[in-house]
Scaffold this motif. Structure first.
Motif, PDB file in Angstrom:
ATOM      1  N   LEU A 191       1.061  -1.207   0.154  1.00  0.00           N
ATOM      2  CA  LEU A 191      -0.042   0.059  -0.188  1.00  0.00           C
ATOM      3  C   LEU A 191       1.048   1.259  -0.077  1.00  0.00           C
ATOM      4  CD1 LEU A 191      -3.493  -1.161   2.785  1.00  0.00           C
ATOM      5  CD2 LEU A 191      -2.601  -1.109   0.163  1.00  0.00           C
ATOM      6  N   ALA A 192       1.895   1.543  -1.063  1.00  0.00           N
ATOM      7  CA  ALA A 192       3.381   2.345  -0.862  1.00  0.00           C
ATOM      8  C   ALA A 192       2.401   2.954  -1.391  1.00  0.00           C
ATOM      9  CB  ALA A 192       3.902   1.896  -1.247  1.00  0.00           C
ATOM     10  N   HIS A 193       1.565   3.102  -2.178  1.00  0.00           N
ATOM     11  CA  HIS A 193       0.846   4.536  -3.599  1.00  0.00           C
ATOM     12  C   HIS A 193      -0.398   5.582  -2.604  1.00  0.00           C
ATOM     13  CE1 HIS A 193      -2.076   0.267  -3.152  1.00  0.00           C
ATOM     14  NE2 HIS A 193      -2.993   1.275  -3.981  1.00  0.00           N
ATOM     15  N   LYS A 194      -0.323   4.771  -1.074  1.00  0.00           N
ATOM     16  CA  LYS A 194      -1.069   5.536  -0.035  1.00  0.00           C
ATOM     17  C   LYS A 194      -0.694   5.967   1.112  1.00  0.00           C
ATOM     18  CE  LYS A 194      -5.257   2.314  -0.851  1.00  0.00           C
ATOM     19  NZ  LYS A 194      -6.116   3.135  -2.071  1.00  0.00           N
ATOM     20  N   SER A 195       0.820   5.765   1.047  1.00  0.00           N
ATOM     21  CA  SER A 195       1.488   7.064   1.692  1.00  0.00           C
ATOM     22  C   SER A 195       1.646   8.556   1.497  1.00  0.00           C
ATOM     23  CB  SER A 195       3.311   6.457   1.736  1.00  0.00           C
ATOM     24  OG  SER A 195       3.447   7.420  -0.095  1.00  0.00           O
ATOM     25  N   ASP A 196       2.006   9.264   2.583  1.00  0.00           N
ATOM     26  CA  ASP A 196       1.503  10.713   2.107  1.00  0.00           C
ATOM     27  C   ASP A 196       2.287  10.994   0.735  1.00  0.00           C
ATOM     28  OD1 ASP A 196      -0.047  10.783   4.592  1.00  0.00           O
ATOM     29  OD2 ASP A 196       1.271  11.207   5.800  1.00  0.00           O
ATOM     30  N   ALA A 206       0.863  13.180  -2.222  1.00  0.00           N
ATOM     31  CA  ALA A 206       1.475  14.128  -3.141  1.00  0.00           C
ATOM     32  C   ALA A 206       1.434  14.342  -4.165  1.00  0.00           C
ATOM     33  CB  ALA A 206       2.551  14.111  -2.365  1.00  0.00           C
ATOM     34  N   ILE A 207       2.081  12.846  -5.101  1.00  0.00           N
ATOM     35  CA  ILE A 207       2.202  12.854  -6.436  1.00  0.00           C
ATOM     36  C   ILE A 207       0.775  13.034  -6.808  1.00  0.00           C
ATOM     37  CG2 ILE A 207       3.613  11.788  -7.631  1.00  0.00           C
ATOM     38  CD1 ILE A 207       5.686  11.254  -5.950  1.00  0.00           C
ATOM     39  N   ASN A 208       0.207  11.495  -6.757  1.00  0.00           N
ATOM     40  CA  ASN A 208      -0.970  11.479  -7.666  1.00  0.00           C
ATOM     41  C   ASN A 208      -1.774  11.537  -5.866  1.00  0.00           C
ATOM     42  OD1 ASN A 208      -3.046  11.332  -9.002  1.00  0.00           O
ATOM     43  ND2 ASN A 208      -2.627   8.941  -9.591  1.00  0.00           N
ATOM     44  N   PRO A 209      -3.563  12.573  -5.886  1.00  0.00           N
ATOM     45  CA  PRO A 209      -3.635  12.714  -4.874  1.00  0.00           C
ATOM     46  C   PRO A 209      -5.209  11.832  -5.563  1.00  0.00           C
ATOM     47  CG  PRO A 209      -3.624  14.817  -5.220  1.00  0.00           C
ATOM     48  CD  PRO A 209      -2.268  13.524  -7.063  1.00  0.00           C
ATOM     49  N   GLN A 230      -3.628   8.272  -5.391  1.00  0.00           N
ATOM     50  CA  GLN A 230      -3.014   7.068  -4.815  1.00  0.00           C
ATOM     51  C   GLN A 230      -3.790   5.526  -5.774  1.00  0.00           C
ATOM     52  OE1 GLN A 230      -5.866   6.913  -1.526  1.00  0.00           O
ATOM     53  NE2 GLN A 230      -4.440   7.574  -0.331  1.00  0.00           N
ATOM     54  N   ARG A 231      -3.150   6.218  -7.455  1.00  0.00           N
ATOM     55  CA  ARG A 231      -3.023   5.010  -8.298  1.00  0.00           C
ATOM     56  C   ARG A 231      -1.487   5.493  -9.409  1.00  0.00           C
ATOM     57  NH1 ARG A 231      -8.487   2.676  -9.575  1.00  0.00           N
ATOM     58  NH2 ARG A 231      -9.883   2.900  -7.606  1.00  0.00           N
ATOM     59  N   VAL A 232      -1.534   3.789 -10.353  1.00  0.00           N
ATOM     60  CA  VAL A 232      -0.001   4.562 -10.627  1.00  0.00           C
ATOM     61  C   VAL A 232      -0.465   3.931 -12.096  1.00  0.00           C
ATOM     62  CG1 VAL A 232       1.577   3.675  -8.755  1.00  0.00           C
ATOM     63  CG2 VAL A 232       0.213   1.964 -10.042  1.00  0.00           C
ATOM     64  N   PRO A 233       0.095   4.494 -12.991  1.00  0.00           N
ATOM     65  CA  PRO A 233       1.223   5.018 -12.943  1.00  0.00           C
ATOM     66  C   PRO A 233       1.048   6.515 -13.353  1.00  0.00           C
ATOM     67  CG  PRO A 233       0.750   4.685 -15.060  1.00  0.00           C
ATOM     68  CD  PRO A 233       0.019   4.655 -14.280  1.00  0.00           C
ATOM     69  N   ALA A 234       2.847   7.207 -11.728  1.00  0.00           N
ATOM     70  CA  ALA A 234       2.486   8.498 -13.098  1.00  0.00           C
ATOM     71  C   ALA A 234       4.157   9.034 -12.615  1.00  0.00           C
ATOM     72  CB  ALA A 234       2.971   9.197 -11.414  1.00  0.00           C
ATOM     73  N   LEU A 235       3.549  10.437 -13.591  1.00  0.00           N
ATOM     74  CA  LEU A 235       5.030  10.794 -14.389  1.00  0.00           C
ATOM     75  C   LEU A 235       5.821  11.785 -13.616  1.00  0.00           C
ATOM     76  CD1 LEU A 235       7.983  10.108 -16.487  1.00  0.00           C
ATOM     77  CD2 LEU A 235       6.020  11.667 -18.080  1.00  0.00           C
ATOM     78  N   VAL A 236       6.505  12.518 -13.168  1.00  0.00           N
ATOM     79  CA  VAL A 236       6.739  13.387 -13.161  1.00  0.00           C
ATOM     80  C   VAL A 236       8.218  13.977 -14.065  1.00  0.00           C
ATOM     81  CG1 VAL A 236       7.802  14.880 -11.184  1.00  0.00           C
ATOM     82  CG2 VAL A 236       6.219  12.593 -10.558  1.00  0.00           C
ATOM     83  N   LEU A 237       8.007  15.125 -14.398  1.00  0.00           N
ATOM     84  CA  LEU A 237       9.017  15.725 -15.173  1.00  0.00           C
ATOM     85  C   LEU A 237       9.889  16.876 -14.966  1.00  0.00           C
ATOM     86  CD1 LEU A 237       6.523  16.994 -18.401  1.00  0.00           C
ATOM     87  CD2 LEU A 237       7.469  14.676 -17.713  1.00  0.00           C
ATOM     88  N   GLU A 238      11.030  16.986 -15.282  1.00  0.00           N
ATOM     89  CA  GLU A 238      12.287  17.746 -14.743  1.00  0.00           C
ATOM     90  C   GLU A 238      11.737  19.486 -14.162  1.00  0.00           C
ATOM     91  OE1 GLU A 238      14.974  16.849 -14.922  1.00  0.00           O
ATOM     92  OE2 GLU A 238      15.289  15.310 -16.657  1.00  0.00           O
ATOM     93  N   ASP A 239      10.515  19.891 -15.099  1.00  0.00           N
ATOM     94  CA  ASP A 239       9.920  20.980 -14.087  1.00  0.00           C
ATOM     95  C   ASP A 239       9.276  20.501 -13.512  1.00  0.00           C
ATOM     96  OD1 ASP A 239       7.663  20.266 -15.649  1.00  0.00           O
ATOM     97  OD2 ASP A 239       7.652  21.678 -16.548  1.00  0.00           O
ATOM     98  N   GLY A 240       8.524  19.482 -12.793  1.00  0.00           N
ATOM     99  CA  GLY A 240       7.790  19.008 -11.561  1.00  0.00           C
ATOM    100  C   GLY A 240       6.619  18.825 -11.992  1.00  0.00           C
ATOM    101  N   THR A 241       5.625  19.157 -12.922  1.00  0.00           N
ATOM    102  CA  THR A 241       5.537  18.695 -14.087  1.00  0.00           C
ATOM    103  C   THR A 241       4.319  17.714 -13.218  1.00  0.00           C
ATOM    104  OG1 THR A 241       5.012  20.752 -15.673  1.00  0.00           O
ATOM    105  CG2 THR A 241       3.285  18.366 -16.158  1.00  0.00           C
ATOM    106  N   ILE A 242       3.846  17.311 -12.984  1.00  0.00           N
ATOM    107  CA  ILE A 242       2.659  15.538 -12.522  1.00  0.00           C
ATOM    108  C   ILE A 242       2.119  15.246 -13.341  1.00  0.00           C
ATOM    109  CG2 ILE A 242       1.871  13.891 -11.346  1.00  0.00           C
ATOM    110  CD1 ILE A 242       2.737  16.081  -9.336  1.00  0.00           C
ATOM    111  N   LEU A 243       2.111  13.885 -14.176  1.00  0.00           N
ATOM    112  CA  LEU A 243       0.877  13.627 -15.296  1.00  0.00           C
ATOM    113  C   LEU A 243       0.984  12.022 -14.963  1.00  0.00           C
ATOM    114  CD1 LEU A 243       2.808  14.322 -18.953  1.00  0.00           C
ATOM    115  CD2 LEU A 243       1.360  15.484 -17.853  1.00  0.00           C
TER     116      LEU A 243
END
Ligand SMILES: N[C@@H](CCC(=O)N[C@@H](CS)C(=O)NCC(=O)O)C(=O)O
Length: 203
Positions: A36-41, A45-48, A50-63
């Motif tokens: 349940l690491a996807h439910k960690s704080d 913070a990356i994906n409210p 709480q699902r994967v996948p997520a991509l974080v870009l160099e400028d901090g944009t989260i997809l």
């Protein structure tokens, strides 16, 4: 850039297969769904959601959302095109990708999420009846897809596309969902064997 991945789970896998087809390597961090690491704080913070996948870009944009992530890489590296080329092919890939996602991936996910004991902490509440009613929905769409694949090599047409990636991960996801591929779907079997033989399928 960092890709938050989720091991054998189907959505992270379709992004990995897509990246392998493109020949793109991205630094990756595994998110342990079983723990349940996807439910960690930190991950929330990356994906409210709480699902994967997520991509974080160099400028901090989260997809998030697998197809949005795939579209980002398609735009960054158009070759080989996996969302089609030309108006008609692009539309056909979009149509089939969505059809497979809504009419196959979702029912199989509901079967898995609502009936598999391991999903109890993640799917709250688990509604077994909802899992059961989705079994024939998946089977019904498989019959439709089999008829379509009689007339062409790939899900959306003559060329391999992201619709094949979504389709392949669906068929493979049937195993943990404890759904058997019904007898007689020979066109699906031929197509699945072909797409599974691509090196990217091992991703
Ligand atoms: N629509 C999302 C779905 C993402 C999704 O549901 N991921 C699953 C793994 S395949 C997940 O993170 N499940 C964790 C949970 O349900 O708690 C996408 O396309 O990426």
């Amino acid at each position: 850039m960092k890709l938050y991945d989720g091991g054998r789970a189907p959505n992270p896998r379709r992004v990995r297969v897509f990246l392998a087809e493109k020949g793109i390597t991205v630094p990756t961090e595994q998110v342990d769904l079983g723990a349940l690491a996807h439910k960690s704080d930190a991950y929330t913070a990356i994906n409210p959601l709480q699902r994967v996948p997520a991509l974080v870009l160099e400028d901090g944009t989260i997809l998030t959302e697998s197809i949005a992530i795939c579209r980002y890489f398609e735009a960054e590296k158009p070759e080989p095109p996996l969302f089609g080329r030309g108006a008609k092919e692009v539309a056909a890939v979009e149509m089939w990708q969505r059809r497979v996602e809504f009419h196959l991936l979702m029912p199989i996910s509901f079967v898995f999420r609502h009936l598999h004991p391991a999903m109890k902490p993640m799917e709250v509440p688990q509604v077994a009846e909802w899992g059961e009613v989705n079994k024939p929905k998946a089977v019904e769409f498989l019959a439709l897809l089999d008829r379509e694949l009689k007339n062409r090599p790939f899900v959306a047409g003559d060329r391999y596309s992201v619709a094949d990636i979504t389709g392949m991960i669906c068929i493979d996801f049937m195993k943990p969902a404890k759904l058997a591929l019904p007898d007689g779907l020979d066109h699906i079997k031929r197509w699945h064997a072909e797409v599974s033989a691509r090196p990217s399928a091992k991703a």
